[in-house]
Design a protein around this motif. Structure first.
Motif, PDB file in Angstrom:
ATOM      1  N   ASP A 140       0.819  -1.218   0.000  1.00 41.03           N
ATOM      2  CA  ASP A 140       0.000   0.000   0.000  1.00 41.03           C
ATOM      3  C   ASP A 140       0.851   1.265   0.000  1.00 41.03           C
ATOM      4  O   ASP A 140       0.362   2.335  -0.349  1.00 41.03           O
ATOM      5  N   SER A 141       2.118   1.165   0.419  1.00 43.17           N
ATOM      6  CA  SER A 141       2.947   2.366   0.418  1.00 43.17           C
ATOM      7  C   SER A 141       3.488   2.670  -0.974  1.00 43.17           C
ATOM      8  O   SER A 141       4.232   3.644  -1.150  1.00 43.17           O
ATOM      9  N   ALA A 142       3.146   1.840  -1.952  1.00 39.89           N
ATOM     10  CA  ALA A 142       3.498   2.172  -3.331  1.00 39.89           C
ATOM     11  C   ALA A 142       2.277   2.116  -4.242  1.00 39.89           C
ATOM     12  O   ALA A 142       2.366   2.367  -5.428  1.00 39.89           O
ATOM     13  N   CYS A 143       1.123   1.766  -3.686  1.00 40.24           N
ATOM     14  CA  CYS A 143      -0.099   1.663  -4.484  1.00 40.24           C
ATOM     15  C   CYS A 143      -1.297   1.786  -3.543  1.00 40.24           C
ATOM     16  O   CYS A 143      -1.290   1.158  -2.475  1.00 40.24           O
ATOM     17  N   PHE A 144      -2.256   2.582  -3.879  1.00 39.92           N
ATOM     18  CA  PHE A 144      -3.515   2.766  -3.151  1.00 39.92           C
ATOM     19  C   PHE A 144      -3.467   3.855  -2.065  1.00 39.92           C
ATOM     20  O   PHE A 144      -4.319   4.728  -2.027  1.00 39.92           O
ATOM     21  N   LYS A 145      -2.439   3.821  -1.181  1.00 41.86           N
ATOM     22  CA  LYS A 145      -2.483   4.785  -0.067  1.00 41.86           C
ATOM     23  C   LYS A 145      -2.358   6.231  -0.539  1.00 41.86           C
ATOM     24  O   LYS A 145      -2.825   7.144   0.140  1.00 41.86           O
ATOM     25  N   GLY A 146      -1.731   6.455  -1.669  1.00 41.45           N
ATOM     26  CA  GLY A 146      -1.626   7.824  -2.172  1.00 41.45           C
ATOM     27  C   GLY A 146      -3.012   8.405  -2.433  1.00 41.45           C
ATOM     28  O   GLY A 146      -3.320   9.537  -2.042  1.00 41.45           O
ATOM     29  N   ARG A 147      -3.869   7.587  -3.075  1.00 41.54           N
ATOM     30  CA  ARG A 147      -5.242   8.045  -3.338  1.00 41.54           C
ATOM     31  C   ARG A 147      -6.029   8.150  -2.044  1.00 41.54           C
ATOM     32  O   ARG A 147      -6.799   9.082  -1.826  1.00 41.54           O
ATOM     33  N   ASP A 148      -5.814   7.179  -1.179  1.00 41.78           N
ATOM     34  CA  ASP A 148      -6.534   7.183   0.087  1.00 41.78           C
ATOM     35  C   ASP A 148      -6.182   8.441   0.883  1.00 41.78           C
ATOM     36  O   ASP A 148      -7.068   9.084   1.459  1.00 41.78           O
ATOM     37  N   LEU A 149      -4.890   8.807   0.886  1.00 48.51           N
ATOM     38  CA  LEU A 149      -4.494  10.031   1.593  1.00 48.51           C
ATOM     39  C   LEU A 149      -5.160  11.248   0.949  1.00 48.51           C
ATOM     40  O   LEU A 149      -5.607  12.167   1.653  1.00 48.51           O
ATOM     41  N   GLY A 150      -5.203  11.269  -0.370  1.00 47.37           N
ATOM     42  CA  GLY A 150      -5.836  12.394  -1.066  1.00 47.37           C
ATOM     43  C   GLY A 150      -7.270  12.584  -0.615  1.00 47.37           C
ATOM     44  O   GLY A 150      -7.746  13.719  -0.463  1.00 47.37           O
ATOM     45  N   ARG A 152      -8.566  11.312   2.402  1.00 50.16           N
ATOM     46  CA  ARG A 152      -8.620  11.579   3.850  1.00 50.16           C
ATOM     47  C   ARG A 152      -8.229  13.017   4.172  1.00 50.16           C
ATOM     48  O   ARG A 152      -8.749  13.610   5.110  1.00 50.16           O
ATOM     49  N   LEU A 153      -7.299  13.565   3.410  1.00 52.47           N
ATOM     50  CA  LEU A 153      -6.869  14.939   3.715  1.00 52.47           C
ATOM     51  C   LEU A 153      -7.998  15.936   3.480  1.00 52.47           C
ATOM     52  O   LEU A 153      -8.054  16.976   4.132  1.00 52.47           O
ATOM     53  N   VAL A 154      -8.909  15.635   2.581  1.00 55.38           N
ATOM     54  CA  VAL A 154     -10.014  16.570   2.310  1.00 55.38           C
ATOM     55  C   VAL A 154     -11.242  16.233   3.155  1.00 55.38           C
ATOM     56  O   VAL A 154     -11.840  17.116   3.784  1.00 55.38           O
ATOM     57  N   THR A 155     -11.611  14.950   3.178  1.00 53.41           N
ATOM     58  CA  THR A 155     -12.895  14.589   3.818  1.00 53.41           C
ATOM     59  C   THR A 155     -12.730  13.952   5.198  1.00 53.41           C
ATOM     60  O   THR A 155     -13.688  13.896   5.966  1.00 53.41           O
ATOM     61  N   GLY A 156     -11.531  13.403   5.477  1.00 52.10           N
ATOM     62  CA  GLY A 156     -11.318  12.697   6.740  1.00 52.10           C
ATOM     63  C   GLY A 156     -11.619  11.216   6.641  1.00 52.10           C
ATOM     64  O   GLY A 156     -11.235  10.449   7.515  1.00 52.10           O
ATOM     65  N   PHE A 157     -12.328  10.797   5.609  1.00 55.10           N
ATOM     66  CA  PHE A 157     -12.570   9.361   5.438  1.00 55.10           C
ATOM     67  C   PHE A 157     -11.901   8.884   4.144  1.00 55.10           C
ATOM     68  O   PHE A 157     -11.540   9.685   3.286  1.00 55.10           O
ATOM     69  N   GLY A 158     -11.738   7.551   4.046  1.00 55.00           N
ATOM     70  CA  GLY A 158     -10.915   6.998   2.974  1.00 55.00           C
ATOM     71  C   GLY A 158     -11.623   6.864   1.648  1.00 55.00           C
ATOM     72  O   GLY A 158     -12.784   7.254   1.474  1.00 55.00           O
ATOM     73  N   ILE A 365      -1.303   9.259   8.807  1.00 57.01           N
ATOM     74  CA  ILE A 365      -2.679   9.028   8.329  1.00 57.01           C
ATOM     75  C   ILE A 365      -2.797   7.668   7.652  1.00 57.01           C
ATOM     76  O   ILE A 365      -3.770   6.947   7.844  1.00 57.01           O
ATOM     77  N   GLY A 366      -1.779   7.302   6.883  1.00 61.79           N
ATOM     78  CA  GLY A 366      -1.857   6.038   6.154  1.00 61.79           C
ATOM     79  C   GLY A 366      -1.422   4.831   6.970  1.00 61.79           C
ATOM     80  O   GLY A 366      -1.637   3.706   6.554  1.00 61.79           O
ATOM     81  N   ARG A 367      -0.791   5.035   8.105  1.00 62.50           N
ATOM     82  CA  ARG A 367      -0.333   3.954   9.000  1.00 62.50           C
ATOM     83  C   ARG A 367       0.582   2.965   8.269  1.00 62.50           C
ATOM     84  O   ARG A 367       0.533   1.769   8.491  1.00 62.50           O
ATOM     85  N   GLU A 368       1.413   3.509   7.383  1.00 57.89           N
ATOM     86  CA  GLU A 368       2.321   2.668   6.604  1.00 57.89           C
ATOM     87  C   GLU A 368       3.747   3.164   6.762  1.00 57.89           C
ATOM     88  O   GLU A 368       3.991   4.378   6.750  1.00 57.89           O
ATOM     89  N   CYS A 369       4.689   2.232   6.887  1.00 56.14           N
ATOM     90  CA  CYS A 369       6.082   2.597   6.701  1.00 56.14           C
ATOM     91  C   CYS A 369       6.355   2.610   5.200  1.00 56.14           C
ATOM     92  O   CYS A 369       5.607   2.044   4.415  1.00 56.14           O
TER      93      CYS A 369
END
Ligand code: SF4
Length: 686
Positions: A140-150, A152-158, A365-369
């Motif tokens: 997820d730290s190279a796929c998916f979490k980038g969109r998820d952060l995008g 969460r940063l605006v709405t707070g949910f994934g 926010i993403g809980r990923e290393c």
């Protein structure tokens, strides 16, 4: 291979795990042999359909190369089979040695996707917590979490894939639904049958683009400019949800001011998307709001400005009023399951998780290393050493950027353990390779947040000598002295009971309802009663959290900088990571029937680029980037499939990993994601 079927004859209802969609399936068993996989008709997710990959689960299950015995790497580099208890004892000993010498943070664990998803992640996190290490890694730290952060940063949910079925306009950015999310083609088809319009934005003309009313082909890495162009149109025409903006959002004035520059002509100059397309798409948004589904795929996140582009598209949904609606930005509620991961329990270790200093948002926010920085830590370039890794069914030697560096790092570990179905390119670097169970050999809970449903996967069979994921972590935990405290449950069924204890749904309920159980009805517009889960409680068009970290408060757009810097020497732009119908990342290329269709890696080149190079389909070319080079077969595409100057290679080929060309040091500053969709390269005919 000794197979113990769950039943001798009949069918087992479970969920397919050949990709992460989890379609409902019926596994047919005849005389103790798993013979077929058929779709379940009553699952909301797939509604009686399955894709061609699903049936290949049986070929994986019975594959002659499948591992059923642990392997130990010998001093000469070869592998020898050893007994499972011996392998586990030796691994535990080596983990203890690293912990004693360097501290628990010198050990990490990495969850892959080839065998599991939700529950597997919780096992890994729990194990690390008990061990005392903060270093949880996943793909997820190279796929998916980038969109998820995008999101969460605006709405707070994934991020959720919108329910397209009732949408009036579906806007897809950098995603190819029939291949990436096959079950949701049903919703999309229903919406189209009801008159919904479809706009697809992608540098590669994929099957979904062929079905669109409008297909826009941007220059890779310029999606953000298109998003701002649409925002510009909505604000300029005063056609946005003023109630949402005035009562539930912060930062609108800054957005309105910044958007002024993104006229259709400016967007065309930046992205190559025609000004008329910007205006037509805006018109469709205005006609259909709030019933619009705006969905960004991985294509949007693998760029230097990936998170900001996604933030801008999420803001666009907000301006359309598509907030907390199943077809728009959907804010799911979770079932009341017990906490297995222990992720929220403070860890008694002051060391920073790998990557948390450089990319704090990914961890906070993403809980990923950060998996790319894991390689630096292993190679002695981090704040502290990372000396041991346990990896379950991930293949970073193929899927992570900078393949050669990944190989060097994995070879440098004191203890590297891989649990997988096959001896993959990554497993070949391991000291121990443990045979993993397929999804057909496990039982676990699965949460369909999109439908707010809980379902249970069931065992169809067991294979002698093979451990399921839970047993792997349990066996290691007991050998390391924390089994009784953290992994006392004897098996996954007992874990499932623990998880369900406070949910109001029992294991027997789930057994009786293989189609899944709704744990809570979907309630739209919850923000009318409670604040958004952001720091301000509002939709954050500007983020003071990001500002406090020295990052972009507003999701500003910057033209692809690395491409411009390298353009003279490397005139082509390489995009990688697109999927093929039958393959799933680096999985399934060893299935004979699939390999007949997807024979080998190819670089796709526009005919106008191929002609001056003298390259024809079938020729081999040498492709070079700043960090590496490889030979690969060329395929000249139709002129509509790519822009001139853009070339594409599917990722995941073990024999020709395209990531030898992709850099790990050019990242999105918020997510730390690598640049996979805009790598400058040069091409020479061999
Ligand atoms: S989309 Fe295909 S591979 Fe994925 S879960 Fe559904 S049937 Fe399985």
């Amino acid at each position: 291979m000794q197979v113990q079927p769950h039943i001798q004859n009949g069918e087992v209802r479970t969920l397919c795990r050949m990709c992460n969609s989890r379609c409902g399936i019926r596994v047919q068993i005849e005389n103790g042999v798993l013979t077929d996989i058929r779709p379940a008709d009553d699952m909301l997710v797939n509604q009686g359909r399955i894709c061609p990959r699903s049936k290949a689960a049986l070929q994986v299950f019975y594959h002659p190369d499948r591992l059923t015995q642990p392997l130990k790497r010998m001093p000469n580099g070869g592998f020898e089979e050893i007994e499972l208890p011996q392998a586990l004892d030796e691994i535990a000993e080596k983990i203890e040695a690293v912990k004693d010498a360097h501290g628990p943070q010198a050990l990490g664990a990495w969850k892959g996707e080839a065998v599991g998803f939700q529950q597997q992640e919780a096992y890994v996190r729990r194990f690390l917590h008990a061990l005392g290490s903060p270093n949880y890694f996943s793909n997820d730290s190279a796929c998916f979490k980038g969109r998820d952060l995008g999101h969460r940063l605006v709405t707070g949910f994934g991020m959720e894939i919108p329910n397209f079925s009732r949408s009036g306009l579906i806007l897809l950015i950098g995603t190819n639904t029939p291949v990436c999310h096959p079950p949701f083609m049903g919703e999309l088809a229903d919406a189209r049958a009801g008159g919904a319009r479809l706009v697809v934005v992608d540098p590669r003309l994929n099957p979904i683009g062929c079905l669109a009313d409008i297909y826009a082909q941007p220059i890779p890495g310029t999606d953000g400019a298109f998003a701002w162009g649409l925002i510009n149109q909505l604000i300029r025409r005063n056609a946005y949800d003023q109630d949402i903006v005035s009562r539930y959002a912060i930062g609108f004035d800054r957005v309105a001011d910044y958007a002024k520059a993104f006229t259709p002509e400016h967007v065309e100059a930046q992205s190559g998307i025609l000004a008329s397309v910007v205006m037509e798409t805006a018109e469709l948004l205005i006609e259909n709001m709030p019933d619009v589904s705006v969905f960004c795929g991985a294509g949007a996140e693998h760029n230097q400005g990936g998170v900001n582009a996604v933030r801008a598209f999420v803001m666009l949904s907000c301006l359309c009023g598509a907030v907390d609606l199943p077809g728009g930005l959907f804010w799911p509620e979770s079932p009341k399951l017990a906490d297995l991961s222990l992720d929220q329990v403070p860890l008694n270790n002051e060391c920073e998780p790998v990557g948390a200093q450089q990319f704090p948002v990914l961890h906070a926010i993403g809980r990923e290393c950060h998996t790319m920085l894991a390689m630096d830590h292993i190679l002695g370039l981090g704040d502290y050493p990372l000396r041991g890794l346990i990896m379950t069914a991930a293949n970073p030697a193929v899927t992570n950027p900078n393949t050669r560096k990944v190989g060097r790092a994995l070879e440098a570990l004191d203890i590297f353990v891989v649990s997988d179905l096959f001896l993959t390119a990554t497993a070949k670097h391991a000291h121990y390779v443990l045979p993993a169970a397929t999804y057909l050999e496990r039982t676990e809970l699965h949460v369909f947040t999109k439908f707010q449903q809980l379902a249970l996967t069931r065992r169809a069979a067991q294979v002698a000598g093979v451990m399921d994921e839970y047993t792997l972590w349990r066996e290691l935990a007991w050998r390391l002295g924390f089994g009784e405290t953290y992994f006392a449950w004897p098996d996954e069924t007992a874990v499932n009971r623990f998880l369900l204890a406070g949910s109001g749904i029992s294991l027997e309920d789930l057994e009786a309802h293989p189609e899944g159980i709704e744990y809570q009805p979907i309630r739209p517009r919850k923000f009318l009663e409670r604040p958004f889960p952001t720091p301000s409680g509002k939709l954050e068009f500007t983020s003071s959290y990001l500002k406090s970290l020295g990052l972009d408060e507003l999701p500003v757009y910057r033209p692809p900088q690395y491409q411009q810097a390298c353009a003279a020497e490397y005139p082509f732009i390489l995009t990688t990571g697109g999927r093929k119908t039958l393959l799933y990342h680096s999985c399934h290329a060893n299935i004979p029937g699939f390999r007949e269709i997807h024979k080998e890696a190819e670089i796709e080149i526009h005919p106008d680029d191929a002609a001056p190079l003298g390259v024809r389909t079938g020729d081999y070319v040498r492709v070079s980037s700043k960090i590496g080079a490889m030979a690969i077969r060329a395929r000249i595409v139709h002129h509509s499939e790519l822009r001139p100057g853009v070339v594409e290679v599917y990722h995941g080929w073990e024999d020709r990993p395209i990531n030898v060309l992709t850099p790990d040091a050019v990242n999105d500053p918020i997510s730390g994601f690598p640049l996979l969709k805009g790598v400058p390269v040069k091409i020479e005919k061999i």
